[in-house]
Design a protein around this motif. Structure first.
Motif, mmCIF file in Angstrom:
data_model
loop_
_atom_site.group_PDB
_atom_site.id
_atom_site.type_symbol
_atom_site.label_atom_id
_atom_site.label_comp_id
_atom_site.label_asym_id
_atom_site.label_seq_id
_atom_site.Cartn_x
_atom_site.Cartn_y
_atom_site.Cartn_z
ATOM 1 N N GLY A 1 6.188 2.513 6.096
ATOM 2 C CA GLY A 1 5.545 1.757 5.035
ATOM 3 C C GLY A 1 4.373 0.960 5.568
ATOM 4 O O GLY A 1 4.227 0.749 6.778
ATOM 5 N N TRP A 2 3.536 0.499 4.635
ATOM 6 C CA TRP A 2 2.331 -0.244 5.015
ATOM 7 C C TRP A 2 2.092 -1.365 4.012
ATOM 8 O O TRP A 2 2.070 -1.140 2.798
ATOM 9 C CB TRP A 2 1.135 0.698 5.051
ATOM 10 N N LEU A 3 1.891 -2.567 4.541
ATOM 11 C CA LEU A 3 1.502 -3.721 3.745
ATOM 12 C C LEU A 3 0.149 -4.228 4.226
ATOM 13 O O LEU A 3 -0.023 -4.483 5.423
ATOM 14 C CB LEU A 3 2.493 -4.880 3.921
ATOM 15 N N PHE A 4 -0.819 -4.371 3.321
ATOM 16 C CA PHE A 4 -1.971 -5.204 3.629
ATOM 17 C C PHE A 4 -1.583 -6.651 3.353
ATOM 18 O O PHE A 4 -0.733 -6.929 2.494
ATOM 19 C CB PHE A 4 -3.176 -4.815 2.772
ATOM 20 N N THR A 5 -2.203 -7.574 4.066
ATOM 21 C CA THR A 5 -1.905 -8.981 3.866
ATOM 22 C C THR A 5 -3.207 -9.777 3.753
ATOM 23 O O THR A 5 -4.228 -9.406 4.332
ATOM 24 C CB THR A 5 -1.081 -9.560 5.026
ATOM 25 N N ILE B 1 13.850 -9.831 -3.328
ATOM 26 C CA ILE B 1 13.198 -9.124 -4.417
ATOM 27 C C ILE B 1 12.499 -7.908 -3.815
ATOM 28 O O ILE B 1 12.072 -7.937 -2.656
ATOM 29 C CB ILE B 1 12.214 -10.037 -5.171
ATOM 30 N N VAL B 2 12.408 -6.822 -4.566
ATOM 31 C CA VAL B 2 11.875 -5.564 -4.040
ATOM 32 C C VAL B 2 10.467 -5.329 -4.571
ATOM 33 O O VAL B 2 10.196 -5.529 -5.765
ATOM 34 C CB VAL B 2 12.791 -4.379 -4.411
ATOM 35 N N GLY B 3 9.570 -4.933 -3.680
ATOM 36 C CA GLY B 3 8.209 -4.581 -4.054
ATOM 37 C C GLY B 3 7.940 -3.108 -3.821
ATOM 38 O O GLY B 3 8.425 -2.534 -2.840
ATOM 39 N N HIS B 4 7.169 -2.512 -4.727
ATOM 40 C CA HIS B 4 6.830 -1.094 -4.634
ATOM 41 C C HIS B 4 5.321 -0.924 -4.532
ATOM 42 O O HIS B 4 4.568 -1.886 -4.667
ATOM 43 C CB HIS B 4 7.364 -0.341 -5.853
ATOM 44 N N GLU B 5 4.888 0.312 -4.327
ATOM 45 C CA GLU B 5 3.460 0.585 -4.162
ATOM 46 C C GLU B 5 2.663 0.048 -5.345
ATOM 47 O O GLU B 5 3.018 0.276 -6.503
ATOM 48 C CB GLU B 5 3.237 2.085 -3.999
ATOM 49 N N GLY B 6 1.595 -0.680 -5.038
ATOM 50 C CA GLY B 6 0.762 -1.278 -6.069
ATOM 51 C C GLY B 6 1.142 -2.690 -6.434
ATOM 52 O O GLY B 6 0.405 -3.360 -7.165
ATOM 53 N N ASP B 7 2.283 -3.179 -5.939
ATOM 54 C CA ASP B 7 2.706 -4.551 -6.233
ATOM 55 C C ASP B 7 2.039 -5.532 -5.275
ATOM 56 O O ASP B 7 1.730 -5.194 -4.122
ATOM 57 C CB ASP B 7 4.226 -4.694 -6.089
ATOM 58 N N ILE B 8 1.818 -6.753 -5.748
ATOM 59 C CA ILE B 8 1.267 -7.828 -4.927
ATOM 60 C C ILE B 8 2.176 -9.044 -5.041
ATOM 61 O O ILE B 8 2.557 -9.443 -6.148
ATOM 62 C CB ILE B 8 -0.168 -8.183 -5.364
ATOM 63 N N GLN C 1 0.825 -1.212 0.000
ATOM 64 C CA GLN C 1 0.000 0.000 0.000
ATOM 65 C C GLN C 1 0.858 1.261 0.000
ATOM 66 O O GLN C 1 0.502 2.251 -0.635
ATOM 67 C CB GLN C 1 -0.922 0.006 1.227
ATOM 68 N N LYS C 2 1.979 1.197 0.710
ATOM 69 C CA LYS C 2 2.838 2.385 0.808
ATOM 70 C C LYS C 2 4.286 1.951 0.996
ATOM 71 O O LYS C 2 4.575 1.043 1.781
ATOM 72 C CB LYS C 2 2.413 3.270 1.989
ATOM 73 N N GLY C 3 5.200 2.601 0.278
ATOM 74 C CA GLY C 3 6.616 2.417 0.515
ATOM 75 C C GLY C 3 7.276 1.422 -0.419
ATOM 76 O O GLY C 3 6.715 0.965 -1.410
ATOM 77 N N GLU C 4 8.495 1.085 -0.056
ATOM 78 C CA GLU C 4 9.309 0.102 -0.771
ATOM 79 C C GLU C 4 9.709 -0.986 0.213
ATOM 80 O O GLU C 4 10.144 -0.699 1.327
ATOM 81 C CB GLU C 4 10.558 0.766 -1.353
ATOM 82 N N TRP C 5 9.551 -2.236 -0.193
ATOM 83 C CA TRP C 5 9.784 -3.362 0.700
ATOM 84 C C TRP C 5 10.703 -4.378 0.035
ATOM 85 O O TRP C 5 10.522 -4.711 -1.146
ATOM 86 C CB TRP C 5 8.464 -4.028 1.063
ATOM 87 N N THR C 6 11.660 -4.867 0.797
ATOM 88 C CA THR C 6 12.512 -5.958 0.327
ATOM 89 C C THR C 6 12.007 -7.251 0.936
ATOM 90 O O THR C 6 12.006 -7.411 2.165
ATOM 91 C CB THR C 6 13.980 -5.722 0.698
ATOM 92 N N PHE C 7 11.544 -8.155 0.085
ATOM 93 C CA PHE C 7 11.065 -9.463 0.523
ATOM 94 C C PHE C 7 12.196 -10.466 0.339
ATOM 95 O O PHE C 7 12.894 -10.464 -0.675
ATOM 96 C CB PHE C 7 9.840 -9.886 -0.296
ATOM 97 N N ARG C 8 12.374 -11.324 1.351
ATOM 98 C CA ARG C 8 13.415 -12.344 1.255
ATOM 99 C C ARG C 8 12.823 -13.711 1.555
ATOM 100 O O ARG C 8 11.836 -13.826 2.272
ATOM 101 C CB ARG C 8 14.582 -12.012 2.190
ATOM 102 N N TRP C 9 13.449 -14.723 1.004
ATOM 103 C CA TRP C 9 12.961 -16.086 1.232
ATOM 104 C C TRP C 9 14.124 -17.064 1.093
ATOM 105 O O TRP C 9 15.206 -16.722 0.617
ATOM 106 C CB TRP C 9 11.833 -16.428 0.252
ATOM 107 N N VAL D 1 -14.459 -8.899 0.146
ATOM 108 C CA VAL D 1 -13.832 -7.810 0.893
ATOM 109 C C VAL D 1 -13.240 -6.809 -0.087
ATOM 110 O O VAL D 1 -12.595 -7.193 -1.074
ATOM 111 C CB VAL D 1 -12.741 -8.341 1.843
ATOM 112 N N LEU D 2 -13.471 -5.535 0.177
ATOM 113 C CA LEU D 2 -12.893 -4.449 -0.598
ATOM 114 C C LEU D 2 -11.790 -3.798 0.217
ATOM 115 O O LEU D 2 -11.988 -3.466 1.390
ATOM 116 C CB LEU D 2 -13.958 -3.406 -0.936
ATOM 117 N N ILE D 3 -10.624 -3.616 -0.393
ATOM 118 C CA ILE D 3 -9.515 -2.893 0.230
ATOM 119 C C ILE D 3 -9.250 -1.668 -0.632
ATOM 120 O O ILE D 3 -8.802 -1.783 -1.776
ATOM 121 C CB ILE D 3 -8.249 -3.759 0.336
ATOM 122 N N MET D 4 -9.532 -0.503 -0.086
ATOM 123 C CA MET D 4 -9.438 0.735 -0.855
ATOM 124 C C MET D 4 -7.987 1.195 -0.969
ATOM 125 O O MET D 4 -7.331 1.463 0.040
ATOM 126 C CB MET D 4 -10.277 1.827 -0.200
#
Length: 375
Positions: free
Chosen positions: A132-136, A106-113, A90-98, A279-282
């Motif tokens: 930053g903010w992530l919906f899950t 891998i890096v995720g930006h606003e609007g990425d799922i 939803q907001k920010g830049e996030w580095t996801f690791r696995w 469910v709607l997430i605005m």
């Protein structure tokens, strides 16, 4: 057909100001670099280990909606989920690791799922410039809890933190007794960690739908009607779209479907019902959701809010602001979703030369073998 009252309809709206954070949701809550993370359980109980976690709407949906918020540099440490886990940036830049030691990034930006496979270690860090903010979204009503990386469980013990066999956080600093070994979750043996599946960067990239990847197309039978023409972009599973040209990027079972819905200013989705919870997430903009055959109940939604629509209730969705509205639609189940539009909508579409084929997709009425029965 089910109807909903104004009181009940408003109770299913969760404003941004209603979200309640928990800073002691997991066993890594005292680890330096993780101590400032905030966990939210918005719909469904989620996977929190803390009795302090507030759940806005605990009603079962077949999936859970939550959120994570962190300042720059704060990390959610490596852990395993048993059911599907999806991150919505939803907001920010996030580095996801696995990986067994978080060796892939891998890096995720606003609007990425990002949809992470089950039974692999995963974690993430806010690498953006500010909060930053992530919906899950998590699959299932009972997600089974989480397994934290062995290193995290061992380090947590240095701070007096343990996880009981009932997935409850034990904090000795507040007087909790240390359970014996049979009553707490032990670190996963190294031999078991080594046997976890490996997911390549290429495979993970196929499980990410970035903002630029989205394929927005007119979605419904009402596309040619005045004031209509809403577009959707599928992300996960078989959702609401009635456009046969849509291709779903992520298709493995999650227990729910995910699609982007975009409405231009003043544009709407005509009245329809659905036998599944939605469910709607605005993300941005504002919409008005109108309920019942008589359109006598209205709920207004703004950016960052979430809303739960019960099954079998007639609803329409209209963008009310001066800007386009963009929202995420999450619907329970892995099956193809079949929205049922009001007969007046079907008849109006037929007058425009459109109908639904036997598969529930929009087609030219003139090409259907018996279009008088179409729709």
């Amino acid at each position: 057909m089910t109807t909903i009252s104004t009181v009940d309809a408003e109770s299913r709206r969760i404003k941004r100001s209603d979200y309640v954070s928990c800073t002691v949701a997991f066993i890594d809550c005292k680890k330096p670099g993780s101590h400032l993370k905030e966990n939210y359980s918005i719909i469904g109980p989620g996977v929190t280990s803390s009795a302090e976690q507030v759940v806005n709407l605990p009603e079962p949906h077949g999936f859970n909606i939550g959120a994570a918020a962190m300042p720059n540099g704060i990390t959610n440490n490596l852990h395993i989920h048993f059911t599907a886990e999806v991150f919505i940036v939803q907001k920010g830049e996030w580095t996801f690791r696995w990986g067994s030691n978080g060796e892939n990034e891998i890096v995720g930006h606003e609007g990425d799922i990002v949809s992470v496979p089950t039974w692999i270690f995963r974690g993430f860090t806010n690498t953006g410039p500010d909060d930053g903010w992530l919906f899950t979204a998590l699959g299932g009503d009972n997600t089974g809890g989480v397994i934290f990386h062995p290193d995290i469980i061992r380090e947590a013990a240095d701070y007096g933190l343990y996880i009981s066999s009932e997935n409850t956080l034990i904090d000795t600093s507040r007087g909790d007794a240390v359970p014996d070994e049979s009553g707490r979750i032990a670190p996963m043996p190294a031999s078991e960690v080594e046997q976890l599946r490996e997911v390549s960067r290429e495979e993970m990239r196929r499980r990410i739908v970035t903002e630029s990847d989205r394929q927005f197309l007119p979605a419904f039978i009402d596309a040619s009607l005045p004031g209509c023409g809403a577009e959707m972009a599928p992300v996960i599973g078989f959702g609401l779209t009635q456009n046969r040209k849509h291709v779903v990027p992520v298709t493995n079972p999650h227990g729910f479907s995910v699609e982007w819905l975009r409405l231009q200013a003043g544009q709407c989705v005509s009245s329809f019902s659905l036998p599944d919870k939605m469910v709607l997430i605005m993300r941005s903009g504002s919409v008005r959701v109108t309920f019942n055959d008589d359109a006598d109940v209205i709920v207004a939604l703004d950016a960052w809010e979430t809303y739960s629509i019960p099954a079998d209730v007639v609803r329409s969705i209209e963008a009310t602001g001066e800007e386009p509205a963009e929202l995420l639609v999450v619907v329970s189940g892995d099956h193809r979703k079949m929205p049922v539009f009001k007969e007046s909508v079907i008849e109006a579409a037929l007058s425009e030369g459109l109908a639904l084929d036997a598969g529930g997709y929009v087609a030219k009425a003139s090409l259907l073998s018996n279009y008088k029965r179409a729709g």
